[in-house]
Design a protein around this motif. Structure first.
Motif, mmCIF file in Angstrom:
data_model
loop_
_atom_site.group_PDB
_atom_site.id
_atom_site.type_symbol
_atom_site.label_atom_id
_atom_site.label_comp_id
_atom_site.label_asym_id
_atom_site.label_seq_id
_atom_site.Cartn_x
_atom_site.Cartn_y
_atom_site.Cartn_z
ATOM 1 N N PHE A 1 -38.932 -22.713 8.530
ATOM 2 C CA PHE A 1 -37.853 -21.802 8.186
ATOM 3 C C PHE A 1 -36.922 -21.563 9.356
ATOM 4 O O PHE A 1 -36.302 -20.534 9.454
ATOM 5 C CB PHE A 1 -38.427 -20.468 7.689
ATOM 6 N N GLN A 2 -36.811 -22.560 10.253
ATOM 7 C CA GLN A 2 -35.885 -22.429 11.359
ATOM 8 C C GLN A 2 -34.695 -23.325 11.139
ATOM 9 O O GLN A 2 -34.765 -24.334 10.445
ATOM 10 C CB GLN A 2 -36.561 -22.814 12.668
ATOM 11 N N ILE A 3 -33.596 -22.954 11.738
ATOM 12 C CA ILE A 3 -32.428 -23.821 11.727
ATOM 13 C C ILE A 3 -31.844 -23.728 13.130
ATOM 14 O O ILE A 3 -31.717 -22.656 13.693
ATOM 15 C CB ILE A 3 -31.435 -23.387 10.621
ATOM 16 N N GLN A 4 -31.523 -24.881 13.682
ATOM 17 C CA GLN A 4 -31.253 -24.916 15.115
ATOM 18 C C GLN A 4 -29.764 -25.031 15.418
ATOM 19 O O GLN A 4 -29.062 -25.824 14.801
ATOM 20 C CB GLN A 4 -31.980 -26.120 15.721
ATOM 21 N N SER A 5 -29.313 -24.258 16.371
ATOM 22 C CA SER A 5 -27.997 -24.473 16.950
ATOM 23 C C SER A 5 -28.202 -25.378 18.152
ATOM 24 O O SER A 5 -28.790 -24.958 19.134
ATOM 25 C CB SER A 5 -27.401 -23.152 17.458
ATOM 26 N N SER A 6 -27.719 -26.614 18.089
ATOM 27 C CA SER A 6 -27.836 -27.479 19.265
ATOM 28 C C SER A 6 -27.056 -26.853 20.403
ATOM 29 O O SER A 6 -26.130 -26.084 20.179
ATOM 30 C CB SER A 6 -27.234 -28.857 18.988
ATOM 31 N N ALA A 7 -27.405 -27.223 21.618
ATOM 32 C CA ALA A 7 -26.653 -26.694 22.750
ATOM 33 C C ALA A 7 -25.210 -27.184 22.683
ATOM 34 O O ALA A 7 -24.275 -26.419 22.829
ATOM 35 C CB ALA A 7 -27.307 -27.120 24.054
ATOM 36 N N PRO B 1 -24.146 -31.362 12.195
ATOM 37 C CA PRO B 1 -25.597 -31.559 12.197
ATOM 38 C C PRO B 1 -26.038 -32.120 10.856
ATOM 39 O O PRO B 1 -25.541 -31.708 9.820
ATOM 40 C CB PRO B 1 -26.150 -30.144 12.381
ATOM 41 N N VAL C 1 -25.067 -24.438 11.116
ATOM 42 C CA VAL C 1 -24.738 -23.376 12.061
ATOM 43 C C VAL C 1 -24.088 -24.040 13.267
ATOM 44 O O VAL C 1 -24.365 -25.208 13.549
ATOM 45 C CB VAL C 1 -25.992 -22.575 12.491
ATOM 46 N N PRO C 2 -23.211 -23.336 13.947
ATOM 47 C CA PRO C 2 -22.479 -23.965 15.047
ATOM 48 C C PRO C 2 -23.363 -24.197 16.262
ATOM 49 O O PRO C 2 -24.397 -23.559 16.429
ATOM 50 C CB PRO C 2 -21.388 -22.934 15.366
ATOM 51 N N VAL D 1 -24.224 -24.007 20.273
ATOM 52 C CA VAL D 1 -24.074 -22.924 21.254
ATOM 53 C C VAL D 1 -22.745 -23.087 21.978
ATOM 54 O O VAL D 1 -22.080 -22.111 22.328
ATOM 55 C CB VAL D 1 -25.239 -22.951 22.269
ATOM 56 N N GLN E 1 -30.010 -25.163 26.401
ATOM 57 C CA GLN E 1 -31.074 -25.131 25.393
ATOM 58 C C GLN E 1 -30.495 -24.790 24.026
ATOM 59 O O GLN E 1 -29.437 -24.185 23.927
ATOM 60 C CB GLN E 1 -32.110 -24.048 25.769
ATOM 61 N N ILE F 1 -30.597 -22.751 20.240
ATOM 62 C CA ILE F 1 -31.077 -21.474 19.705
ATOM 63 C C ILE F 1 -31.752 -21.765 18.377
ATOM 64 O O ILE F 1 -31.169 -22.400 17.507
ATOM 65 C CB ILE F 1 -29.911 -20.488 19.476
ATOM 66 N N ASP F 2 -32.968 -21.315 18.217
ATOM 67 C CA ASP F 2 -33.693 -21.551 16.966
ATOM 68 C C ASP F 2 -33.612 -20.311 16.092
ATOM 69 O O ASP F 2 -34.363 -19.364 16.278
ATOM 70 C CB ASP F 2 -35.159 -21.895 17.267
ATOM 71 N N TRP F 3 -32.688 -20.329 15.136
ATOM 72 C CA TRP F 3 -32.528 -19.198 14.237
ATOM 73 C C TRP F 3 -33.589 -19.237 13.142
ATOM 74 O O TRP F 3 -34.066 -20.292 12.762
ATOM 75 C CB TRP F 3 -31.146 -19.260 13.557
ATOM 76 N N GLN G 1 -33.040 -20.475 1.993
ATOM 77 C CA GLN G 1 -33.619 -21.810 1.960
ATOM 78 C C GLN G 1 -34.121 -22.146 0.572
ATOM 79 O O GLN G 1 -34.817 -21.357 -0.055
ATOM 80 C CB GLN G 1 -34.783 -21.914 2.952
#
Lengths: 758, 174
Positions: A34-40, A48, B70-71, B73, B104, B106-108, B113
């Protein structure tokens, strides 16, 4: 308290229901789901999860394939063939598929290194690029200052395109020697033969696709020879492209290769006698009146068919091992079926009489009159970029012997190595490791700690091909002009630098003649200039447009080609004459002491060893034997029975030059007097997957060369087998080890009276 | 005593049953606790109501593909390389800047879902003109994002039926 059965069951039901219902209340067991990642960081053009495809090139041992690369979130995920690129037309080899694994390999060198211990100790310390570059420039300046520029030696793979041009100009303007390393000298021997027979400057296009009959002497063109992906496509056309017939393939070789395994006929010729067999077929052709008269006259100095009398099929049968009836039948087929094509290479050219063998083989094309025609020998025209037309040829084995002697004699003070591994790839008999060890300063540009890099004082790792610019003029080409373009598709993963750009930077630092010879700021600049030249031709596959638009279209397509620019056979033609006496091969070792011919072959997965560091390829079953992850020696069943050998027995394969050990694989498709071993393993460095695995047949190859050209005669070694007493409990192979699942109560075979279970 | 003991499992069972029925009647999302605590306490309120940013400025995939995305960082840093904020907001912005300095991700925690057997694509819905708020609610006024619609199959199908959308099974289950 007593609990009745009913109460117990009620309690169980309630607990179960509660357990199920209340799992919903807990936090998810796997948080990751249940995570969704913002890449750096992410380029603005990238989303993505969305993929983009970019065209590039992959060298694949010299074939020069067009690839498209799938990029997801800035990572290269998959290579596929570029459907438009004429060399491979959307197909791809297993090696190219595995190339993406090389990009993310854990053993890739992360940045420049300097030797901190004794040479060969493996002790290196990381340094900055500034230090590394300064050191290299210092070495080059020192040598030039002492008027010893000629003692610098640049070794690279058999490179083409602008990278080769830059290296050649650098070497020439600085005054250094340049030696291109091609393991086994396979292209060199074919190039010489086609030059002598047809007068070509370049390896021609062997038009398998357009032929109805292909006679191949030793060339494993569907496996590892020259451009197997291209020939694989062509093979499909040979078989299914004709409306009236299925094209025929006859393969002549002492050990059945991949190509042999799909051929209609496999002719197990005596090693080294391929030329005599070809001459025998020529004699039968001439005698039956089917040979082209003008060609016959040119090849025999106007003596005509009589000049070939010594090669009549009856007399040559004992030497070639092929009966007179067989030869006559092949000659008849060759004479009657049109178009017919004859090619030769690999082991046929790897003898002391290799060039003579190949000349006789290729001369058959002249006798069937297929030069310049569809289904025959089609010349490749010179490149429109004249600078790239004639890359320097690779150094032959004889040249390497001389270079190693120079190293031992103190005449090489600086050795620079790019994408070549001569310490592994040259026969141990000439001791390349010891010779390289004598050079005062060794620089390697390799991305991996291979055997040659392990001897280096300074390591300046190169980009991976997916991170770098480049171009290629494929050799052999498809029969018309083509220039492929390579572009970076990922940001460099590690602290590496493009070799070509390094050369340009060094040239700039050195100044003077060298800087003038290399006026570009970067390889990309040189490529853009080349693109402008192509644009100025006003022809070809890239749509006309402004400078920027043309460059973009060119990169999108993966290159420039012009199908209308076919090559024409040269007016003069070849100068070869067929011999009147049999060209006999010489072997190292006597038949009494060493009863078997050693037939080494490039492995389908690992090539000549350059791909041994990729576990995907190590795990790729060999097409003929299905063995993985090790070296084996193929022995004919009769020979194995005579020597009491079974599969898995470890034998020592001994030649006059050395001894290695490998397990036996009983292989029916090999002559009883021949044993075969794949190349590729036996590395002593090169990462965790390649090191200390299997054996390297190059360690026992005799240092013999072709009498005419000095190329390595890698089929000229005789060996004997000696049992070591050890055996493997199981040879790691795919065949025979995947048993069908048979439940005991449902028998696969019913005995009489047994009923089928339901 | 015996009767009390015997009643406990029945009471438990009954309580669970009541909860399930209530959930079903009120269409409460299956996952209990819909406003998860995020690693960075990102307030949509400031960005939408004050700065007046468009949804698509950050959630760039919504009109281009399946996922709204999601955007990166890097995109936050377009502004927050300069805007450091103050107080509690400043503390949260400092977290983002620290993550960027470390390069790094960010893992939201995902709020919306679909299960694995459903394939939802944003693009056709956005291109058809539907507002983000239709399914996601007034995100602009949410400090912490929560799921406000059930987004179960009935929810989707009823809207599709009312608006001449496809009701073919394979449109979403393939």
């Amino acid at each position: 308290m007593t609990l009745t059965r009913r109460e117990f069951l009620q309690a169980v039901a309630a607990s179960t229901a509660g357990a199920v219902a209340f799992t919903g209340c807990a936090a998810p067991g796997s948080v990751r789901e249940f995570q969704i990642q913002s890449s750096a960081r992410l380029p603005e053009s990238t989303l993505p999860g969305q993929d983009s495809w970019y065209a590039s090139l992959y060298r694949d041992g010299g074939a020069g394939l067009g690839v498209i690369v799938r990029i997801v979130n800035g990572r290269a995920q998959k290579l596929e063939g570029n459907p438009d690129y004429p060399v491979n037309l959307g197909r791809l080899s297993a090696r190219a598929q595995a190339a993406v694994q090389e990009l993310y390999h854990p053993d890739r060198l992360a940045g420049p290194l300097r030797l901190s211990g004794v040479r060969g100790s493996g002790q290196f310390q990381a340094i900055s690029w500034e230090e590394g570059l300064n050191e290299l420039v210092r070495q080059l300046r020192d040598l030039a200052g002492r008027n010893q520029a000629g003692s610098a030696l640049l070794v690279m793979e058999s490179e083409r395109g602008h990278r080769a041009l830059l290296a050649e100009r650098f070497a020439r303007s600085y005054g250094a020697q340049l030696a291109k390393f091609e393991p086994l000298d396979r292209r060199a021997s074919v190039r010489e033969a086609t030059r002598r027979v047809f007068g070509f400057d370049q390896i021609p296009e062997f038009d398998v696709a357009g032929a109805r009959y292909v006679l191949s002497f030793g060339a494993d063109f569907l496996g590892t020879w020259l451009s197997p992906v291209h020939y694989g496509w062509a093979y499909g056309q040979l078989r299914q492209g004709w409306p009236d017939t299925r094209g025929r393939l006859v393969q002549v070789e002492p050990r059945m290769s991949q190509t042999g395994s799909v051929a209609d006929e496999w002719v197990p010729v005596q090693p080294g006698a391929e030329g005599i067999l070809a001459l025998s077929i020529a004699q039968a052709l001439a005698a039956s009146g089917k040979a082209d008269q003008r060609a016959l006259a040119a090849l025999t100095g106007n003596a005509g068919a009589a000049a070939l009398d010594a090669f009549n099929p009856e007399s040559t049968a004992s030497v070639t091992g092929v009966s007179a009836e067989h030869v006559t039948r092949i000659a008849r087929e060759l004479g009657e079926v049109r178009p017919a094509l004859v090619i030769g290479g690999d082991a046929a050219g790897a003898h002391t009489n290799g060039t003579l063998n190949l000349v006789a083989i290729y001369a058959l094309n002249l006798l069937v009159g297929n030069v310049g025609a569809a289904g025959g020998i089609r010349p490749n025209p010179p490149s429109p970029l004249t600078d790239l037309s004639q890359p320097a040829p690779s150094a032959s084995f004889a040249d390497w012997r001389r270079l190693l002697d120079d190293m031992r004699g103190g005449r090489v003070n600086l050795l620079m190595v790019h994408r070549a591994n001569p310490v592994y790839g040259l026969p141990a008999a000439i001791d390349p490791r010891e010779a390289v060890g004598r050079v005062p300063f060794v620089v390697s540009f390799s991305s991996f700690m291979d055997e040659t890099t392990a001897m280096a004082d300074l390591v300046l790792p190169d980009h991976h091909f997916l991170e770098d610019w480049g171009d290629d003029v494929p050799d052999p080409g498809p029969g018309y002009q083509i220039v492929g373009f390579q572009q970076p598709v990922v940001v460099p993963q590690l602290n590496t630098r493009s070799f070509a750009n390094l050369l340009l930077t060094v040239a700039n630092e050195l100044g003077g003649e060298v800087a003038r010879a290399l006026p570009w700021g970067s390889l990309k600049d040189a490529l853009q200039q080349a693109a402008q030249e192509l644009r100025g031709l006003n022809r070809g596959s890239v749509p006309a447009g402004g400078v920027e638009a043309y460059w973009t279209s060119l990169l999108q397509q993966g290159g420039w080609w012009d199908t209308a620019s076919a090559g024409a056979p040269p007016e003069a033609g070849g100068t070869a004459r067929l011999p009147t006496q049999p060209p006999l091969p010489a072997f190292e070792g006597t038949a009494q002491e060493y009863p078997f011919f050693l037939h080494v072959f490039p492995s389908a997965a690992l090539g000549t060893g350059e791909m041994a560091h990729l576990p995907w390829l190590q795990g790729l079953p060999d097409p003929n034997t299905t063995v993985v992850w090790r070296t084996w020696v193929e022995v004919n069943p009769k020979t194995a029975a005579d020597l009491s050998l079974t599969e898995g027995d470890v034998v020592a394969v001994e030649s006059p030059a050395g001894s290695i050990q490998a397990p036996v694989y009983v292989y029916p498709a090999i002559r009883p007097d021949v044993v075969a071993m794949p190349l590729g393993q036996g590395h002593t460095a090169y990462g965790r997957y390649a090191s200390n695995r299997g054996a390297n047949p190059l360690d026992i190859l005799a240092p013999r060369s072709d009498a005419e050209t000095g190329t390595l005669a890698w089929a000229a070694t005789r060996v004997r087998l000696r049992k070591t007493g050890e055996r493997l409990t199981r040879l790691p192979k795919f065949e025979g080890n995947v048993t069908p699942f048979v439940p005991e109560n449902i028998p696969m075979v019913l005995k009489p009276g047994q009923q089928e279970a339901h | 005593m015996k009767y009390v003991l015997r009643a406990i499992p029945l009471l438990l069972f009954g309580a669970v049953g009541v909860v399930l029925i209530v959930f079903w009647l009120f269409g409460i999302p299956w996952r209990v606790g819909g406003a998860p605590q995020q690693p960075v306490d990102f307030w949509h309120t400031i960005h939408v109501q004050v700065v007046r940013m468009d949804c698509l400025f950050c959630h760039r995939g919504a009109d281009q593909g399946a996922a709204a995305t999601v955007p990166a960082v890097e995109q936050c840093m377009f502004c927050h390389s300069v805007i450091t904020g103050s107080g509690q907001a400043g503390a949260e912005i400092a977290k983002v800047r620290a993550v960027w300095a470390q390069q790094q991700p960010i893992d939201w925690i995902r709020v919306h879902q679909m299960p694995d057997h459903v394939r939802f694509a944003h693009e056709p819905h956005v291109r058809a003109g539907y507002q983000c708020a239709t399914c996601h609610g007034d995100v602009g006024s949410m400090q912490t994002v929560t799921q406000v619609r059930s987004l179960r199959m009935g929810d989707c199908v009823s809207c599709h039926k009312a608006n001449n959308g496809p009701t073919d099974c394979f449109k979403c289950h393939y």
